[in-house]
Each structure stands twice: as structure tokens, then as C-alpha cells.
Design an enzyme around this catalytic site. Structure first.
Site, PDB file in Angstrom:
ATOM      1  N   GLU A 150      83.992  39.860  73.998  1.00  0.00           N
ATOM      2  CA  GLU A 150      85.084  38.883  74.003  1.00  0.00           C
ATOM      3  C   GLU A 150      85.439  38.545  72.574  1.00  0.00           C
ATOM      4  O   GLU A 150      84.558  38.321  71.736  1.00  0.00           O
ATOM      5  CB  GLU A 150      84.645  37.614  74.755  1.00  0.00           C
ATOM      6  CG  GLU A 150      85.729  36.561  74.907  1.00  0.00           C
ATOM      7  CD  GLU A 150      85.777  35.544  73.782  1.00  0.00           C
ATOM      8  OE1 GLU A 150      86.743  34.768  73.742  1.00  0.00           O
ATOM      9  OE2 GLU A 150      84.862  35.533  72.930  1.00  0.00           O
ATOM     10  N   HIS A 189      88.418  33.036  65.633  1.00  0.00           N
ATOM     11  CA  HIS A 189      88.540  32.002  66.651  1.00  0.00           C
ATOM     12  C   HIS A 189      89.414  30.839  66.208  1.00  0.00           C
ATOM     13  O   HIS A 189      90.283  30.370  66.946  1.00  0.00           O
ATOM     14  CB  HIS A 189      87.167  31.464  67.038  1.00  0.00           C
ATOM     15  CG  HIS A 189      87.232  30.333  68.021  1.00  0.00           C
ATOM     16  ND1 HIS A 189      87.316  29.006  67.622  1.00  0.00           N
ATOM     17  CD2 HIS A 189      87.259  30.324  69.376  1.00  0.00           C
ATOM     18  CE1 HIS A 189      87.397  28.233  68.690  1.00  0.00           C
ATOM     19  NE2 HIS A 189      87.358  29.004  69.773  1.00  0.00           N
ATOM     20  N   HIS A 240      80.012  37.075  73.566  1.00  0.00           N
ATOM     21  CA  HIS A 240      80.970  36.088  73.081  1.00  0.00           C
ATOM     22  C   HIS A 240      81.190  36.234  71.580  1.00  0.00           C
ATOM     23  O   HIS A 240      80.264  36.050  70.789  1.00  0.00           O
ATOM     24  CB  HIS A 240      80.429  34.686  73.398  1.00  0.00           C
ATOM     25  CG  HIS A 240      81.359  33.575  73.055  1.00  0.00           C
ATOM     26  ND1 HIS A 240      80.977  32.507  72.263  1.00  0.00           N
ATOM     27  CD2 HIS A 240      82.653  33.342  73.403  1.00  0.00           C
ATOM     28  CE1 HIS A 240      81.990  31.661  72.152  1.00  0.00           C
ATOM     29  NE2 HIS A 240      83.015  32.150  72.833  1.00  0.00           N
ATOM     30  N   ARG A 241      82.410  36.598  71.211  1.00  0.00           N
ATOM     31  CA  ARG A 241      82.733  36.861  69.803  1.00  0.00           C
ATOM     32  C   ARG A 241      81.771  37.892  69.217  1.00  0.00           C
ATOM     33  O   ARG A 241      81.418  37.852  68.038  1.00  0.00           O
ATOM     34  CB  ARG A 241      82.729  35.571  68.985  1.00  0.00           C
ATOM     35  CG  ARG A 241      83.591  34.465  69.579  1.00  0.00           C
ATOM     36  CD  ARG A 241      83.506  33.162  68.807  1.00  0.00           C
ATOM     37  NE  ARG A 241      83.991  32.050  69.637  1.00  0.00           N
ATOM     38  CZ  ARG A 241      83.925  30.774  69.294  1.00  0.00           C
ATOM     39  NH1 ARG A 241      83.411  30.421  68.138  1.00  0.00           N
ATOM     40  NH2 ARG A 241      84.364  29.827  70.113  1.00  0.00           N
ATOM     41  N   GLU A 255      91.164  37.099  73.847  1.00  0.00           N
ATOM     42  CA  GLU A 255      91.790  35.805  74.049  1.00  0.00           C
ATOM     43  C   GLU A 255      92.918  35.640  73.039  1.00  0.00           C
ATOM     44  O   GLU A 255      92.686  35.716  71.823  1.00  0.00           O
ATOM     45  CB  GLU A 255      90.789  34.655  73.896  1.00  0.00           C
ATOM     46  CG  GLU A 255      91.468  33.300  74.098  1.00  0.00           C
ATOM     47  CD  GLU A 255      90.568  32.105  73.865  1.00  0.00           C
ATOM     48  OE1 GLU A 255      91.117  30.990  73.699  1.00  0.00           O
ATOM     49  OE2 GLU A 255      89.338  32.279  73.850  1.00  0.00           O
ATOM     50  N   ASP A 284      88.797  36.774  69.803  1.00  0.00           N
ATOM     51  CA  ASP A 284      89.952  35.891  69.668  1.00  0.00           C
ATOM     52  C   ASP A 284      90.917  36.508  68.665  1.00  0.00           C
ATOM     53  O   ASP A 284      90.486  36.994  67.611  1.00  0.00           O
ATOM     54  CB  ASP A 284      89.522  34.519  69.146  1.00  0.00           C
ATOM     55  CG  ASP A 284      88.385  33.919  69.972  1.00  0.00           C
ATOM     56  OD1 ASP A 284      88.670  33.363  71.039  1.00  0.00           O
ATOM     57  OD2 ASP A 284      87.213  34.028  69.545  1.00  0.00           O
ATOM     58  N   LYS A 314      95.056  33.441  70.956  1.00  0.00           N
ATOM     59  CA  LYS A 314      94.918  32.071  70.458  1.00  0.00           C
ATOM     60  C   LYS A 314      96.293  31.504  70.103  1.00  0.00           C
ATOM     61  O   LYS A 314      96.626  31.280  68.943  1.00  0.00           O
ATOM     62  CB  LYS A 314      93.991  32.046  69.246  1.00  0.00           C
ATOM     63  CG  LYS A 314      92.594  32.579  69.513  1.00  0.00           C
ATOM     64  CD  LYS A 314      91.840  31.716  70.509  1.00  0.00           C
ATOM     65  CE  LYS A 314      91.447  30.398  69.909  1.00  0.00           C
ATOM     66  NZ  LYS A 314      90.521  29.628  70.779  1.00  0.00           N
ATOM     67  N   ASP A 373      76.722  34.055  74.013  1.00  0.00           N
ATOM     68  CA  ASP A 373      76.363  34.329  72.621  1.00  0.00           C
ATOM     69  C   ASP A 373      75.112  35.197  72.529  1.00  0.00           C
ATOM     70  O   ASP A 373      74.815  35.736  71.461  1.00  0.00           O
ATOM     71  CB  ASP A 373      76.083  33.015  71.878  1.00  0.00           C
ATOM     72  CG  ASP A 373      77.326  32.158  71.700  1.00  0.00           C
ATOM     73  OD1 ASP A 373      78.434  32.715  71.580  1.00  0.00           O
ATOM     74  OD2 ASP A 373      77.190  30.914  71.679  1.00  0.00           O
TER      75      ASP A 373
END
Length: 247
Positions: A36, A51, A9-10, A111, A38, A113, A231
Site C-alpha cells: 500500500e 503520505h 502499509h507504506r 491511495e 500514497d 491523496k 506496518d
């Protein structure tokens, strides 16, 4: 049961400043099979990985990304808020990560945004970057703005898209099919056994977010999801290995 994918995640947000190259590198070091991120758009139309719609939380600057140029954003420190060890990290452009991942067997979940800020042309620019770096087949594009998913499919019917959502959807695989999506990306606490079973029957993979505790990781992996976004890629890998060995 096919072994599920662990997606950072990120990057590896528990260990490095989120959505930075340091975080992406850490995720791969910890064994993540996917990353992943953003994506937002600057005032001058560049794609940056962040993000929030502003730089306030994750840099030493302030202001909305849509009101800042890339040059202004790249002057900011995006690492020291997390730890002094990361002072000097920058908000990367999407192309920097695509170049880093090119040639690696890693799934990239982007993703878009564009829910709070409606960036005109965001879908076109992301698809063009993926085309230039030959990364279309290694990428799935997700968004909470499902009109954006429709637009992506209109532009490139072959690109994979994932439906991001929070609240429980009734027969979410049917909704996903209706908008041409390829996967479900629900928040983890809405992932119930009957949802996973229904999705499997209808060949709709589930990639759920953001799963961090071992008990949750093991429970959700045991349901048969295609992957989790976490994470802690190292925890995810341990949990996946544990559940997979039981199979």
C-alpha cells in the site's frame, strides 16, 4: 475460508522509512502479498510516493509537495529521520515502484491523496502510469475522497477502486456499489462480524487498515476479511497462517 492477503502499509513501515524503495523491498522480503502506498503530485506534475502533503515529517526538507518540483524533492534525504542506516533514501516517483513490481504477482494499493490538496488531473496521471507499465490488473486505487473514485471509474470503468473510510457505515457494501467501487477499506476497529458477513454475502471484499498487534490481526483474520494492511508484514503473515491452519 480463503487465505487473506497481507499488504504492507507504506511498504514495511515498522522496519524501514515509509514509502521508500527500501521499505517496499523489505515488505516483499517479509512475505507481503501486496503493498500500500500514497501518491501526491509535485509542482511540475510528477507523481511521488509520500503520505503527507508536505515533506517536513519524512525528509530533511520542508514545504508542500504541490509547491516543490520533482528535482527539489529528490534532493532531500527521506531515510535518516528513521535511522542512519537509511540515510540517502529518496522519495520515489510512482514509475520507479511500478517498474520494480512489474512481472511480480503482487497487489498494489495506491491511495490517491487528494483530500486535503485537490490535485487537478491526479486520477488521469495515475491511470496513465498504470497503463504504460501494464499494471492495471495488479492494482486497486483507494481514496478518502470518494468523488475521486467516481472520476477513476468514469475514466476507466475496469479499474478496481476501494472505499476508504473511518466511521461506521450502514450497509457499506450498498454504498460501495452505488459509487461503482469494488472493495471496502475501513479502519480496523470498525470491522465488526456483521459487517464482514454482510460484505461477504454481497461479494464486497474488505481490506482493512492499519492492523499491527497480533491479537487484532488474529481477530480480524478470523472474521474472514480479504486482507489487512499492516506496518508489520511478518506479523500479518504469521497471524494469517495461524488462522488459516485452524480452518
Amino acid at each position: 475460508m480463503k487465505k487473506p492477503l497481507v499488504i504492507g502499509h507504506r511498504g514495511a513501515a515498522a522496519y524501514a522509512p515509509e514509502n521508500t524503495m527500501a521499505s517496499f523491498q523489505k515488505a516483499l522480503t517479509l512475505g507481503a502479498g501486496g503493498i500500500e502506498i500514497d501518491v501526491q503530485m509535485t509542482k511540475d506534475g510528477r507523481l511521488v510516493i509520500c503520505h503527507d502533503e508536505t515533506v517536513d515529517r519524512t525528509t530533511d526538507g520542508s514545504g508542500a509537495i504541490q509547491a516543490l518540483t520533482l528535482k527539489e524533492i529528490q534532493m532531500l534525504d527521506a531515510g535518516s529521520w528513521f535511522s542512519e542506516n537509511f540515510r540517502g533514501e529518496k522519495i520515489p516517483v510512482l514509475e520507479e515502484l511500478l517498474d520494480f513490481l512489474r512481472g511480480r504477482d503482487i497487489l498494489l494499493n495506491i491511495e490517491l491523496k487528494n483530500g486535503i490538496v485537490l490535485y487537478r488531473g491526479l486520477e488521469e496521471k495515475v491511470l496513465e502510469a498504470l497503463r504504460i507499465y501494464h499494471m492495471e490488473h495488479y492494482t486497486i486505487l483507494s481514496s478518502f475522497n470518494h468523488y475521486s473514485l467516481l472520476r477513476l471509474k468514469e475514466l476507466n470503468p475496469r479499474i478496481k477502486t476501494g472505499v476508504l473510510y473511518v466511521a461506521g457505515l450502514v450497509e457499506p457494501w450498498e454504498y460501495a456499489r452505488r459509487i461503482g467501487a469494488d472493495a471496502l477499506h475501513p479502519i480496523y476497529y470498525s470491522v465488526l462480524p456483521e459487517i464482514v458477513t454482510g460484505a461477504q454475502v454481497h461479494q464486497m471484499p474488505i481490506y482493512t487498515y492499519t492492523v499491527n498487534e497480533m491479537k487484532d490481526l488474529e481477530r480480524i483474520f478470523s472474521l474472514g476479511v480479504a486482507g489487512i494492511i499492516t506496518d508489520y508484514p511478518d506479523r500479518g503473515k504469521i497471524a494469517a497462517d495461524k488462522v488459516f491452519r485452524k480452518d
